[in-house]
Design a protein around this motif. Structure first.
Motif, PDB file in Angstrom:
ATOM      1  N   ASN A 253      34.063  34.437-111.819  1.00  0.00           N
ATOM      2  CA  ASN A 253      32.738  35.018-112.023  1.00  0.00           C
ATOM      3  C   ASN A 253      31.702  33.931-111.785  1.00  0.00           C
ATOM      4  O   ASN A 253      31.537  33.028-112.593  1.00  0.00           O
ATOM      5  CB  ASN A 253      32.656  35.579-113.444  1.00  0.00           C
ATOM      6  N   GLN A 254      31.001  34.028-110.665  1.00  0.00           N
ATOM      7  CA  GLN A 254      30.022  32.992-110.343  1.00  0.00           C
ATOM      8  C   GLN A 254      28.706  33.201-111.048  1.00  0.00           C
ATOM      9  O   GLN A 254      27.823  32.351-111.012  1.00  0.00           O
ATOM     10  CB  GLN A 254      29.807  32.935-108.833  1.00  0.00           C
ATOM     11  N   LYS A 255      28.533  34.373-111.672  1.00  0.00           N
ATOM     12  CA  LYS A 255      27.291  34.631-112.403  1.00  0.00           C
ATOM     13  C   LYS A 255      27.504  34.202-113.851  1.00  0.00           C
ATOM     14  O   LYS A 255      27.394  35.000-114.774  1.00  0.00           O
ATOM     15  CB  LYS A 255      26.902  36.104-112.335  1.00  0.00           C
ATOM     16  N   THR A 256      27.874  32.969-114.037  1.00  0.00           N
ATOM     17  CA  THR A 256      28.225  32.527-115.385  1.00  0.00           C
ATOM     18  C   THR A 256      27.032  32.622-116.324  1.00  0.00           C
ATOM     19  O   THR A 256      27.191  32.743-117.518  1.00  0.00           O
ATOM     20  CB  THR A 256      28.739  31.088-115.358  1.00  0.00           C
ATOM     21  N   TRP A 257      25.839  32.585-115.776  1.00  0.00           N
ATOM     22  CA  TRP A 257      24.653  32.750-116.615  1.00  0.00           C
ATOM     23  C   TRP A 257      24.598  34.165-117.159  1.00  0.00           C
ATOM     24  O   TRP A 257      23.950  34.446-118.142  1.00  0.00           O
ATOM     25  CB  TRP A 257      23.386  32.452-115.831  1.00  0.00           C
ATOM     26  N   LEU A 297      29.446  45.679-108.473  1.00  0.00           N
ATOM     27  CA  LEU A 297      29.007  44.747-109.517  1.00  0.00           C
ATOM     28  C   LEU A 297      30.027  43.617-109.666  1.00  0.00           C
ATOM     29  O   LEU A 297      29.658  42.442-109.744  1.00  0.00           O
ATOM     30  CB  LEU A 297      28.826  45.486-110.849  1.00  0.00           C
ATOM     31  N   ALA A 298      31.315  43.972-109.669  1.00  0.00           N
ATOM     32  CA  ALA A 298      32.355  42.945-109.804  1.00  0.00           C
ATOM     33  C   ALA A 298      32.330  42.012-108.600  1.00  0.00           C
ATOM     34  O   ALA A 298      32.427  40.787-108.734  1.00  0.00           O
ATOM     35  CB  ALA A 298      33.719  43.610-109.944  1.00  0.00           C
ATOM     36  N   ARG A 299      32.184  42.577-107.416  1.00  0.00           N
ATOM     37  CA  ARG A 299      32.183  41.744-106.204  1.00  0.00           C
ATOM     38  C   ARG A 299      30.940  40.858-106.143  1.00  0.00           C
ATOM     39  O   ARG A 299      30.991  39.723-105.688  1.00  0.00           O
ATOM     40  CB  ARG A 299      32.268  42.632-104.956  1.00  0.00           C
ATOM     41  N   TRP A 300      29.825  41.396-106.618  1.00  0.00           N
ATOM     42  CA  TRP A 300      28.598  40.590-106.654  1.00  0.00           C
ATOM     43  C   TRP A 300      28.762  39.435-107.637  1.00  0.00           C
ATOM     44  O   TRP A 300      28.364  38.295-107.349  1.00  0.00           O
ATOM     45  CB  TRP A 300      27.425  41.496-107.060  1.00  0.00           C
ATOM     46  N   PHE A 307      23.669  42.344-102.518  1.00  0.00           N
ATOM     47  CA  PHE A 307      23.054  43.659-102.520  1.00  0.00           C
ATOM     48  C   PHE A 307      22.045  43.755-101.369  1.00  0.00           C
ATOM     49  O   PHE A 307      21.428  42.760-100.982  1.00  0.00           O
ATOM     50  CB  PHE A 307      22.326  43.914-103.844  1.00  0.00           C
ATOM     51  N   ARG A 308      21.894  44.963-100.848  1.00  0.00           N
ATOM     52  CA  ARG A 308      20.903  45.216 -99.790  1.00  0.00           C
ATOM     53  C   ARG A 308      19.618  45.643-100.492  1.00  0.00           C
ATOM     54  O   ARG A 308      19.581  46.713-101.106  1.00  0.00           O
ATOM     55  CB  ARG A 308      21.447  46.301 -98.864  1.00  0.00           C
TER      56      ARG A 308
END
Lengths: 749, 43
Positions: A253-257, A297-300, A307-308
């Motif tokens: 998960n790169q969105k650790t924030w 959401l998971a892939r993001w 997202f576009r």
């Protein structure tokens, strides 16, 4: 850009004295199941079940080939324990507290310990802890595994993604004197005798049964009497479950924030869920060997999808199939900077039947979810805990199978549906604002066409819809019609500037207003509101005056509609942000810039301004606050009596909150009595809840400049019907309740 | 911070008494809270 990553995995296989692995489930099969790049597209497992591809192929394709999995599995390690004698966690278990005895236990720490001990991975066999850990992680090709997997024959347990610190903690609790079953069977030793301190620094693990069976009859201590199922009755565990657990362990998960750590979170929990079968992390809501896709959401979060984005205007958008195009559209669903979004994707409506049967399609539809990146909407969950709600699927109804909006449907401002306690049914954001409706969904082959319609008005881009006049006061006010973007000379002017003079050092676009050149001259714009659909409105505005206006004696800027009016004063260099509620707006919004005395250099700027429909209020607790009974720990309060040690409740016109934004035109100010553990409570007279459902909506904050103290407050809302009281919402007394300055980066709105 | 909570359907069309409460949980110093919205909405 995602981190291109090959994750090395070591799989430990462990079975038990009373449940040995069936023939055929050899390490070579597990290697194929997890790591193969080239298995048959549809393969039978040793139990004859059909499945599609490997875990590596699933991750590789989901990530658009950014991530791969590689590794190896051990031989089956044979524990001398009987699976039936190991405590398995049950919902009725309680951890020890006080002096009484209790039942509590988990199978996974025992299984992991048995695997490592059975393979000889204990400190007494190695020269150092580092050498032991290196041996545990070593793969046949000499590489060190990034993560450890323990596949087992625990036919009475489930999957768990954990770390070794949690393992020690669990074994210690299981060994507590107050636990009924705290010793290893056939031994006088406690369960924590299985622990080896050198394991503490090992990487994260996941432990899950490879085979499943419906073993029942658990005793209170988590053991079960048996007999165990025969080998021939065992089935391979659902690959959707195995892959799901690897989503926690090996998809970073790169969105650790956003979620604070590596590994994707569960999308069935309160913060994200429920997603059901619309995401692998959503349950999974189907027992299948054909794992459902990872959602957008998971892939993001994994860094595999962007997202576009679409601007705030009406659109007709072609949504291509998510499964093949990774296509997900993002619309901003709140005030600028609010981090509220709507995400739309075109998903296959898959129906799952038997484990080894490929899903069938019931057509395609639009999956829509709200994304609130800061989790500003808080929810009470079971046990009174509070979670931040990050994602909410806009569901058609409470049925998990009805999440997709098919061609011919539209998503408008629907009322809450009966039975809904979780998710929204409209595109309104968590503040109840309706920025978008989805006015049309139609099919075009496998593509879907959607037409999001913007329901908000922009004071800059829509300024040409307003009627503008310059005004020169006198015995009789002289009003002159102004043409947008036309220099009106002494009559005043209004123009949209792409490049403005700087305000507090910043440039950009602005609506430029210059009052008529006369003492107390003005420029007035009247925006029609009919196309916004009526009802209450909220205005988010940023206003200012350029530094170059030096010499001006200031401008009065007025926003008004219906009975609500707000007036602010601008001076050279001023920059202010506003959130103005128009509770009962009229048919127009009036914007007035008026010279305070001389009009010389009175250059007023509207830097940004969005007017958006707000949720219709059935009962306005804020406006009706004087009708409530207010009490504190010191007794009953008199409404609007300020600065009393006994506490205060007062209705203020305008306040600047901790975010720096000015709010109005009504703000309710509450202060508990001035004592430790003080409180304040307002009880409203009974009111009829609408027959078609209703929502409690509130927004609150701290006064600007509030000094940070060492504790926050707890805010709660409750409802009593008859003699039954329900707590609807609460906010805990944690750091998150403190003003912004208490925690860097933890903005709240 | 937002509150957005659906009213349970068991309470629809019934008379309800609502209560809003702030607890200091320790010191009350500067524990003033400003509410910009408190409403029962129909959507």
């Amino acid at each position: 850009m995602p981190e291109k990553k090959k994750v090395w995995v070591k799989v430990f296989l462990v079975d038990f004295k009373d449940v040995r692995a069936p023939a055929g489930f050899k390490p070579s099969f597990v290697d194929q199941l997890f790591f193969s790049s080239n298995p048959p597209s549809t393969a039978p497992s040793p139990d004859g079940s059909r499945f599609h591809g490997s875990l590596h192929q699933y991750v590789h394709a989901s990530s658009d080939f950014w991530q791969s999995l590689a590794g190896s599995s051990t031989q089956w390690i044979k524990s001398n324990l009987r699976n039936r004698d190991i405590p398995h966690y049950r919902g009725s278990m309680r951890k020890p507290s006080g002096t009484g005895s209790t039942n509590w236990g988990e199978s996974w720490p025992v299984i992991v310990a048995e695997a490592l001990r059975g393979a000889g991975f204990t400190s007494n066999n190695y020269s150092s802890g580092a050498a032991l850990r290196a041996a545990i992680r070593r793969l046949p090709n000499g590489r060190q595994a990034d993560v450890l997997v323990f596949l087992n024959m625990d036919v009475a347990g489930g999957g768990a993604k954990r770390n070794f610190g949690q393992m020690k903690n669990s074994l210690d609790i299981m060994s507590d004197d107050r636990i009924n079953n705290n010793t290893i069977p056939g031994s006088s030793q406690r369960w924590n005798a299985l622990w080896d301190p050198a394991w503490a620094a090992l990487p994260d693990l996941y432990c899950t049964p490879l085979m499943s069976a419906n073993v029942g009859g658990h005793r209170a201590d988590g053991t079960y009497p048996g007999p165990n199922p025969t080998k021939s009755s065992l089935e391979m565990n659902s690959l959707a479950v195995l892959w799901h657990e690897m989503g926690h362990l090996a998809v970073y998960n790169q969105k650790t924030w956003l979620d604070g750590g590596k590994g994707l979170p569960d999308f069935y929990g309160h913060a994200y869920g429920p997603w059901g079968r619309m995401c692998l992390m959503g349950g999974p809501k189907a027992s299948t060997h054909y794992p459902m896709p990872l959602s957008s959401l998971a892939r993001w979060m994994a860094g595999w999808l962007e997202f576009r984005d679409f601007s705030r205007e009406d659109h007709r958008i072609r949504l291509r199939p998510f499964e093949t195009h990774n296509d997900a559209v993002r619309l901003t669903n709140g005030a600028p900077g609010s981090d509220h979004y709507l995400i739309l994707s075109n998903r296959d409506d898959l129906s799952y039947s038997a484990k080894g049967t490929p899903p069938s399609s019931k057509g395609r539809g639009v999956l829509t979810y709200r994304l609130d990146l800061r989790g500003q909407r808080l929810r009470v969950v079971r046990g009174g805990n509070v979670v931040r709600k990050v994602a909410s699927i806009v569901r058609r109804d409470k049925n998990y199978n009805n999440m997709l909006w098919k061609a011919g449907k539209t998503i408008d401002a629907l009322p809450p549906a009966r039975g809904f306690f979780e998710g929204p049914r409209t595109l309104r954001n968590a503040r109840g604002e309706l920025w978008w409706t989805l006015d049309s969904i139609s099919g075009d082959g496998r593509d879907l066409m959607v037409e999001p319609k913007l329901r908000a008005m922009h004071l800059l881009e829509d300024y040409h819809r307003a009627v503008w006049h310059g005004e020169k006061p006198g015995k009789r006010t002289v009003r002159v019609r102004l043409n947008p973007d036309d220099f009106g000379g002494s009559d005043g002017h209004v123009a949209l500037q792409d490049r403005r003079m700087t305000v507090q050092g910043r440039g950009g676009k602005a609506l430029y207003l210059h009052p008529a050149w006369a003492t107390n001259g003005a420029v007035r714009g009247v925006y029609p509101l009919a196309r916004l659909g009526g009802g209450p409105m909220r205005l988010y505005a940023k206003v200012g005056m350029p530094e170059e206006a030096k010499g001006s004696d200031g401008v009065e800027l007025v926003f008004s509609s219906g009975s609500d009016t707000y007036t602010t004063r601008l001076h050279p260099g001023t920059h202010k942000e506003y959130c103005i509620d128009f509770r009962k707006p009229g048919s127009n919004l009036t914007v007035l810039a008026r010279a305070k005395g001389s009009a010389t250099r009175d250059w007023a700027y509207i830097l940004d301004g969005w007017l958006v429909p707000a949720a219709p209020r059935h009962y306005d607790f804020l406006a009706q606050a004087s009708k409530a009974t207010w009490r504190t720990g010191s007794g009953k309060l008199t409404f609007n009596r300020q600065d009393q040690p006994t506490g205060e409740v007062s209705l203020r016109g305008w306040m600047r909150l901790h975010t720096g934004t000015y709010h109005g035109s009504k703000v309710l100010f509450t202060h508990p009595n001035w004592a430790n553990n003080g409180w304040i409570e307002g009880t409203y007279p009974g009111d009829q809840v609408p027959a078609n459902g209703a929502m409690i909506r509130a927004h609150l904050g701290w006064a600007h400049g509030r000094k940070v103290t060492n504790n926050g407050v707890r805010v709660s809302v409750s409802m009593t019907v008859g003699n039954k009281t329900t707590k609807l919402s609460t906010r805990p007394s944690t750091s998150s309740t403190r003003p912004t300055s208490a925690r860097a980066g933890a903005r709240t709105t | 911070m937002f509150v957005e909570v659906p009213i349970p359907s068991s309470a629809w069309n019934k008379n309800a008494v609502f209560k809003f409460r702030v607890d200091t949980d320790g010191s009350a110093a500067q524990d003033w809270v400003s509410w910009t919205e408190m409403a029962l909405t129909t959507a």
